[in-house]
Design a protein around this motif. Structure first.
Motif, PDB file in Angstrom:
ATOM      1  N   LEU A 199      -7.638  -3.045 -12.193  1.00  0.00           N
ATOM      2  CA  LEU A 199      -6.201  -3.019 -11.923  1.00  0.00           C
ATOM      3  C   LEU A 199      -5.843  -4.119 -10.927  1.00  0.00           C
ATOM      4  N   TYR A 200      -4.575  -4.490 -10.957  1.00  0.00           N
ATOM      5  CA  TYR A 200      -4.122  -5.581 -10.105  1.00  0.00           C
ATOM      6  C   TYR A 200      -2.892  -5.175  -9.303  1.00  0.00           C
ATOM      7  N   GLY A 201      -2.694  -5.870  -8.217  1.00  0.00           N
ATOM      8  CA  GLY A 201      -1.514  -5.614  -7.399  1.00  0.00           C
ATOM      9  C   GLY A 201      -0.885  -6.929  -6.976  1.00  0.00           C
ATOM     10  N   LEU A 202       0.434  -6.909  -6.848  1.00  0.00           N
ATOM     11  CA  LEU A 202       1.150  -8.117  -6.438  1.00  0.00           C
ATOM     12  C   LEU A 202       2.343  -7.692  -5.597  1.00  0.00           C
ATOM     13  N   THR A 203       2.503  -8.334  -4.457  1.00  0.00           N
ATOM     14  CA  THR A 203       3.652  -7.978  -3.627  1.00  0.00           C
ATOM     15  C   THR A 203       4.573  -9.173  -3.441  1.00  0.00           C
ATOM     16  N   THR A 204       5.820  -8.848  -3.149  1.00  0.00           N
ATOM     17  CA  THR A 204       6.844  -9.875  -2.923  1.00  0.00           C
ATOM     18  C   THR A 204       7.113  -9.981  -1.422  1.00  0.00           C
ATOM     19  N   PRO A 205       7.534 -11.141  -0.971  1.00  0.00           N
ATOM     20  CA  PRO A 205       7.810 -11.292   0.461  1.00  0.00           C
ATOM     21  C   PRO A 205       9.090 -10.569   0.855  1.00  0.00           C
ATOM     22  N   LEU A 206       9.178 -10.272   2.134  1.00  0.00           N
ATOM     23  CA  LEU A 206      10.425  -9.711   2.652  1.00  0.00           C
ATOM     24  C   LEU A 206      11.436 -10.853   2.711  1.00  0.00           C
ATOM     25  N   ILE A 207      12.572 -10.653   2.101  1.00  0.00           N
ATOM     26  CA  ILE A 207      13.574 -11.719   2.076  1.00  0.00           C
ATOM     27  C   ILE A 207      14.516 -11.578   3.259  1.00  0.00           C
ATOM     28  N   THR A 208      14.625 -12.653   4.018  1.00  0.00           N
ATOM     29  CA  THR A 208      15.546 -12.629   5.151  1.00  0.00           C
ATOM     30  C   THR A 208      16.624 -13.696   4.952  1.00  0.00           C
ATOM     31  N   ASN A 209      17.703 -13.523   5.649  1.00  0.00           N
ATOM     32  CA  ASN A 209      18.755 -14.535   5.627  1.00  0.00           C
ATOM     33  C   ASN A 209      18.322 -15.701   6.504  1.00  0.00           C
ATOM     34  N   ALA A 210      19.010 -16.803   6.346  1.00  0.00           N
ATOM     35  CA  ALA A 210      18.653 -17.994   7.108  1.00  0.00           C
ATOM     36  C   ALA A 210      18.747 -17.741   8.609  1.00  0.00           C
TER      37      ALA A 210
END
Length: 403
Positions: A220-231
């Motif tokens: 099995l595999y896992g993938l995460t996304t970054p926390l998106i912040t405003n500029a």
RNA sequence: GGAGGGGUGGCCGAGCGGUCAAUGGCAGCAGACUGUAAAUCUGCCGGGUUUUCCCUACGUUGGUUCAAAUCCAACCCCCUCCA
């Protein structure tokens, strides 16, 4: 690294990737058609918000690249409560509320994904289907023995709570166990091989990957996304009024469009890549616009994002209203309509429309010359408005008074 | 169990008998400047009342006092050190 599969190439180019458990493995798997991956969604509220959009777009990208996305509703796990990133146990929701939330949330997915039975169609599942009937003792014997408490204690979601000497109940401690089991169950039932999610889910995801290997020998595999912040460093998706809801009954199309229209200059390119299907070269062009011209890029962003979530009609109406309101100083149909009894005093109209939270605030704003009626500055709190008009507080907040 | 410290407005954090709706910072709103941006400067920022008046508020409940966020008592919760 450089990926071979279109899917990972796209994810990387567009800025969706934070961590991958086995990048080569995922890349190889994604190079073949039919990659199946899931993301779980808590049912803690009646609507998802912009903060969930990353996850939803991940599923959309997967479908666009020939994969089969699964949106997993946490009908079972929401009864436990994910301790990740929280200091205290959340108020437990009753079953009726969870069911209502699920019904309300599921509709938004239909705008982003195509559901069906085909190999490239999305599926919506609910982990209540397999979690609620688990036999406790059997579950402990079959799965519990694979969980090391020593390791669980090192997980951020647990450790942070313990380090701060905040209480962590056994109930919450089990959340990651059940989420791990979800992954195994989705693999067994449907052949799902990947779980995705926000970076805060990394620990929960890797535990699922490990459990799958231990009990089923599954890769099995896992993938995460970054926390998106405003500029400016703030968390993306929060506004003064609260969360930016995806459901139309929680946030008007107009406000949704305005949210995107008003993003920081520096975020336009990033958001276009993450939250729209706009081609890369077009985004590059829009991103290169200088000065006031970047407003054109923001309009493109607002239209594209609103079209995805609310439909093309909503986006067109919002854009037309924005043009009429801001460029021509008039009013558009998409502005909020507020029904009031005429004649009405200015202060009362301000509170009735929600432009001012109280009469005191309304008076203050009048004193600051912030209020306009049909574009004309007004300052007398007792001025009587006799018929339909456009009431404005500041430059951005408008409401149409109607009978 | 013992010894200390603390719970204040959306958040952080001063105040420690009256002049406190409560310093300051953040967040927020508005004005100026602009491009419905950012940065900056200015004003506002519990509620009601055309306004030196009333109500609500400083963990909870009582009490002392002409007067309490400020003193006392009990209770609840949190933190630190010792056992």
């Amino acid at each position: 690294m450089t990926y071979k599969s279109d899917y990972l190439q796209t994810l990387q180019r567009r800025g969706y990737i934070h961590q991958i458990t086995d990048a080569e493995g995922v890349d190889a798997r994604a190079s073949k058609p039919g990659l199946m991956a899931y993301i779980g969604f808590d049912l803690t509220g009646p609507s998802l918000h912009v903060g969930h959009l990353m996850s939803i777009m991940m599923l959309r990208r997967l479908q666009q690249h020939g994969g089969k996305p699964i949106a997993l509703m946490g009908g079972g796990t929401t009864r436990i409560g994910d301790p990740s990133g929280k200091d205290t146990q959340r108020q437990l929701l009753d079953n009726d509320t969870i069911a209502a939330n699920k019904a309300s949330i599921r509709r938004v997915f239909e705008r982003f994904l195509t559901f069906g039975d085909g190999p490239n169609d999305a599926m919506m599942l609910d982990n209540a289907d397999w979690l609620l009937d688990l036999n406790y003792v059997e579950f402990l014997r079959d799965y519990g023995r694979h969980f090391s408490v020593n390791r669980m204690l090192t997980m951020d979601s647990v450790r942070l709570r313990l380090d701060r000497e905040q209480p962590l109940s056994f109930l919450e401690f089990n959340y990651m166990v059940l989420q791990s089991y979800d992954f195994v169950e989705l693999n067994r039932r449907y052949g799902c091989v990947m779980q995705m999610g926000g970076s805060d889910q990394w620990g929960n995801i890797t535990m699922g990957v490990d459990l799958g290997r231990r009990v089923a020998g599954a890769e099995l595999y896992g993938l995460t996304t970054p926390l998106i912040t405003n500029a400016d460093g703030s968390k993306m998706g929060k506004t003064a009024a609260g969360a930016v809801w995806l459901n139309a009954d929680m946030l008007a199309d107009w406000d949704y469009w305005q949210f995107w229209r008003n993003v920081d200059d520096r975020d336009v390119g990033k958001f276009l890549r993450l939250f729209t299907d706009m081609p890369d070269d077009e985004i590059a062009r829009l991103e290169g616009l200088e000065g006031a011209e970047i407003n054109d890029a923001k309009i493109v962003l607002a239209n594209a994002a609103t079209t995805l979530c609310r439909g093309a009609h909503a986006a067109e109406a919002a854009e037309a209203t924005a043009r009429a309101t801001f460029a021509e100083g008039g009013a558009g149909e998409a502005l909020p309509h507020v029904s009031v009894p005429f004649p009405i005093a200015l202060v009362d109209a301000l509170t009735a429309t929600g432009l001012a939270a109280s009469k005191g605030e309304a008076r203050r704003k009048l004193g600051e010359n912030a209020v306009r009626l049909d574009g004309e500055p007004v300052s007398d709190p007792n001025h009587l408005i006799s018929g339909p008009a456009r009431l404005s507080l500041g430059r951005k907040r408008h409401a149409l008074l109607v009978k």
